[in-house]
Design an enzyme around this catalytic site. Sequence first.
Site, PDB file in Angstrom:
ATOM      1  N   GLY A   1      -5.935  -8.099 -21.925  1.00 30.16           N
ATOM      2  CA  GLY A   1      -6.849  -8.422 -20.641  1.00 30.16           C
ATOM      3  C   GLY A   1      -6.049  -9.547 -19.768  1.00 30.16           C
ATOM      4  O   GLY A   1      -5.211  -9.234 -19.189  1.00 30.16           O
ATOM      5  N   GLY A   2      -6.367 -10.842 -20.116  1.00 29.31           N
ATOM      6  CA  GLY A   2      -5.835 -11.779 -19.147  1.00 29.31           C
ATOM      7  C   GLY A   2      -4.386 -12.157 -19.095  1.00 29.31           C
ATOM      8  O   GLY A   2      -3.859 -12.029 -18.189  1.00 29.31           O
TER       9      GLY A   2
ATOM     10  N   GLY B   1     -10.909 -12.806 -24.693  1.00 27.80           N
ATOM     11  CA  GLY B   1     -11.049 -13.655 -23.526  1.00 27.80           C
ATOM     12  C   GLY B   1     -11.254 -15.087 -23.784  1.00 27.80           C
ATOM     13  O   GLY B   1     -11.568 -15.840 -23.150  1.00 27.80           O
TER      14      GLY B   1
ATOM     15  N   GLU C   1     -17.236  -5.042 -23.492  1.00 27.88           N
ATOM     16  CA  GLU C   1     -17.995  -5.723 -22.278  1.00 27.88           C
ATOM     17  C   GLU C   1     -18.988  -4.391 -21.891  1.00 27.88           C
ATOM     18  O   GLU C   1     -20.178  -4.676 -21.258  1.00 27.88           O
ATOM     19  CB  GLU C   1     -17.114  -6.078 -21.336  1.00 27.88           C
ATOM     20  CG  GLU C   1     -16.483  -7.432 -21.522  1.00 27.88           C
ATOM     21  CD  GLU C   1     -15.066  -7.664 -21.120  1.00 27.88           C
ATOM     22  OE1 GLU C   1     -14.727  -7.129 -20.334  1.00 27.88           O
ATOM     23  OE2 GLU C   1     -14.494  -8.383 -21.630  1.00 27.88           O
TER      24      GLU C   1
ATOM     25  N   GLU D   1     -10.671  -4.495 -31.393  1.00 21.36           N
ATOM     26  CA  GLU D   1     -10.944  -5.771 -30.574  1.00 21.36           C
ATOM     27  C   GLU D   1     -12.027  -6.333 -31.331  1.00 21.36           C
ATOM     28  O   GLU D   1     -13.205  -6.330 -30.772  1.00 21.36           O
ATOM     29  CB  GLU D   1     -11.045  -5.664 -29.094  1.00 21.36           C
ATOM     30  CG  GLU D   1     -10.193  -4.616 -28.655  1.00 21.36           C
ATOM     31  CD  GLU D   1     -10.225  -4.873 -27.138  1.00 21.36           C
ATOM     32  OE1 GLU D   1      -9.079  -5.425 -26.336  1.00 21.36           O
ATOM     33  OE2 GLU D   1     -11.306  -4.582 -26.280  1.00 21.36           O
TER      34      GLU D   1
ATOM     35  N   SER E   1      -6.949 -11.810 -26.966  1.00 21.36           N
ATOM     36  CA  SER E   1      -6.215 -12.749 -26.732  1.00 21.36           C
ATOM     37  C   SER E   1      -4.835 -12.676 -27.084  1.00 21.36           C
ATOM     38  O   SER E   1      -3.971 -13.735 -27.699  1.00 21.36           O
ATOM     39  CB  SER E   1      -6.739 -14.104 -27.354  1.00 21.36           C
ATOM     40  OG  SER E   1      -8.045 -14.471 -26.649  1.00 21.36           O
TER      41      SER E   1
ATOM     42  N   HIS F   1     -15.579  -0.170 -24.588  1.00 21.56           N
ATOM     43  CA  HIS F   1     -14.910  -1.766 -24.299  1.00 21.56           C
ATOM     44  C   HIS F   1     -16.454  -2.503 -24.793  1.00 21.56           C
ATOM     45  O   HIS F   1     -17.264  -2.103 -24.492  1.00 21.56           O
ATOM     46  CB  HIS F   1     -14.332  -2.084 -23.184  1.00 21.56           C
ATOM     47  CG  HIS F   1     -13.663  -3.162 -23.148  1.00 21.56           C
ATOM     48  ND1 HIS F   1     -14.530  -4.650 -23.227  1.00 21.56           N
ATOM     49  CD2 HIS F   1     -12.459  -3.605 -23.156  1.00 21.56           C
ATOM     50  CE1 HIS F   1     -13.569  -5.509 -23.292  1.00 21.56           C
ATOM     51  NE2 HIS F   1     -12.456  -4.967 -23.274  1.00 21.56           N
TER      52      HIS F   1
ATOM     53  N   ASN G   1      -5.685  -4.246 -19.514  1.00 21.60           N
ATOM     54  CA  ASN G   1      -7.156  -4.201 -18.968  1.00 21.60           C
ATOM     55  C   ASN G   1      -7.431  -5.097 -17.837  1.00 21.60           C
ATOM     56  O   ASN G   1      -7.440  -6.385 -18.275  1.00 21.60           O
ATOM     57  CB  ASN G   1      -8.150  -4.087 -19.977  1.00 21.60           C
ATOM     58  CG  ASN G   1      -9.432  -4.004 -19.666  1.00 21.60           C
ATOM     59  OD1 ASN G   1      -9.625  -3.763 -18.406  1.00 21.60           O
ATOM     60  ND2 ASN G   1     -10.425  -4.572 -20.396  1.00 21.60           N
ATOM     61  N   TRP G   2      -7.208  -4.695 -16.517  1.00 22.00           N
ATOM     62  CA  TRP G   2      -7.499  -5.593 -15.597  1.00 22.00           C
ATOM     63  C   TRP G   2      -8.896  -6.248 -15.355  1.00 22.00           C
ATOM     64  O   TRP G   2      -8.997  -7.132 -14.744  1.00 22.00           O
ATOM     65  CB  TRP G   2      -6.835  -5.047 -14.335  1.00 22.00           C
ATOM     66  CG  TRP G   2      -5.337  -5.115 -14.091  1.00 22.00           C
ATOM     67  CD1 TRP G   2      -4.419  -5.697 -15.082  1.00 22.00           C
ATOM     68  CD2 TRP G   2      -4.588  -4.517 -12.934  1.00 22.00           C
ATOM     69  NE1 TRP G   2      -3.132  -5.450 -14.611  1.00 22.00           N
ATOM     70  CE2 TRP G   2      -3.307  -4.886 -13.533  1.00 22.00           C
ATOM     71  CE3 TRP G   2      -4.908  -4.016 -11.923  1.00 22.00           C
ATOM     72  CZ2 TRP G   2      -2.139  -4.467 -12.392  1.00 22.00           C
ATOM     73  CZ3 TRP G   2      -3.961  -3.953 -10.812  1.00 22.00           C
ATOM     74  CH2 TRP G   2      -2.424  -3.843 -11.164  1.00 22.00           C
ATOM     75  N   LYS G   3      -9.805  -5.290 -16.094  1.00 19.07           N
ATOM     76  CA  LYS G   3     -11.183  -5.575 -15.862  1.00 19.07           C
ATOM     77  C   LYS G   3     -11.459  -5.738 -14.290  1.00 19.07           C
ATOM     78  O   LYS G   3     -10.898  -4.909 -13.602  1.00 19.07           O
ATOM     79  CB  LYS G   3     -11.624  -6.885 -16.505  1.00 19.07           C
ATOM     80  CG  LYS G   3     -11.240  -7.103 -18.085  1.00 19.07           C
ATOM     81  CD  LYS G   3     -11.887  -8.047 -18.603  1.00 19.07           C
ATOM     82  CE  LYS G   3     -11.127  -8.083 -20.073  1.00 19.07           C
ATOM     83  NZ  LYS G   3     -11.900  -8.976 -21.227  1.00 19.07           N
TER      84      LYS G   3
END
Length: 251
Positions: free
Chosen positions: A234-235, A173, A97, A167, A213, A95, A9-11
Site C-alpha cells: 500500500g503506502g 498501514g 478494508e 495480509e 507495511s 481486501h 495498491n494505491w487505495k
Amino acid sequence: MRKPIIAGNWKMHKTMEEAVDFTEKVKGMVPSSAQVETVICAPFLFLDRLVNDVKRYNVKVGAQTMHYEEQGAYTGEVSPAALKGIGVSHVILGHSERRELYNETDEAVNKKVLSAFQYGLTPIVCVGETLEQWENGETNEHVKSQVTKALQGLSEDQVKSLVIAYEPIWAIGTGKSSTADGAEEVCGHIRQVIESNFSKGAADAVRIQYGGSVKPENIREFMNCPNIDGALVGGASLDPDSFLKLLEASA
Ligand code: PEP
C-alpha cells in the site's frame, strides 16, 4: 520456479495528474517481466489511462475490487466485463478494508473470484487475521477458513494461476510489519491448505504474497522466504522511487 509478483495498491490515493506523473517516472525503469511481474492497482477512474500508458513497459494494471455480475442495476459498481474490456489484467478481491468497511463476506469474495476467472482476470485474493485473532493464536485456523471459502468451486488450473495475499490486518498501514519468520509460517500453512483442498501441483504453483507495511528497507527479508513470492504494497507503492526500489529488491 514461481515468478515474483509485486502489486501496488494505491487505495483511494492520487489524482489523475498524479497517477500520470507516477507512470511517467517509473516506465522504462521497471525490471523485465521475466524477472518480476509488476502490477499497479489503481482507483477505477485511472485504469483506462494507466493501461494505455504502461502497456509497453512490463507493468500490468489491476482494479481494487469489482462486482461479480457482468452487468445490472448495481449503482456505483464496476463489472468484470468492463475491466477486461479496457485491458485490466488483475483484481484485488477480499481486501480487509473491503471486508471491514463494506461488509464483504467470504461468500461474496468467492463469487467474485469465480467471476474474475470467467472474464479472464487474475484475482489477488486477500486473507489475514485481526490483532485479536493473532494474539489468541487463531491465525492459521482463520486463514484456512478464508482460503477454503474464497477458492470454493475453482479448478486446479485456476488455483495455479491465481495470487493469494496474506495480509495480517494489524500490519496494514500501521508501520508494524509481521516478522519474516511469522509471515513465512502462515504462507507455508496456506500452501498446505491448497495442497489438501486441491493438489500438490496447485500448492507448488500458486503464488503467495505477503502484505502489511512492506517497504524498500524490509522487502528482502520477505522475498528471501521460500513460501513468499512477492508483496502487496500500500503506502510504499505510492512514491515512484520507493516502488522502483521494491521492484529492484524482488527481481
Ligand atoms: C495494503 O494496502 O494491502 C497494504 C498492505 O498496505 P500497507 O503496505 O500500507 O501496509
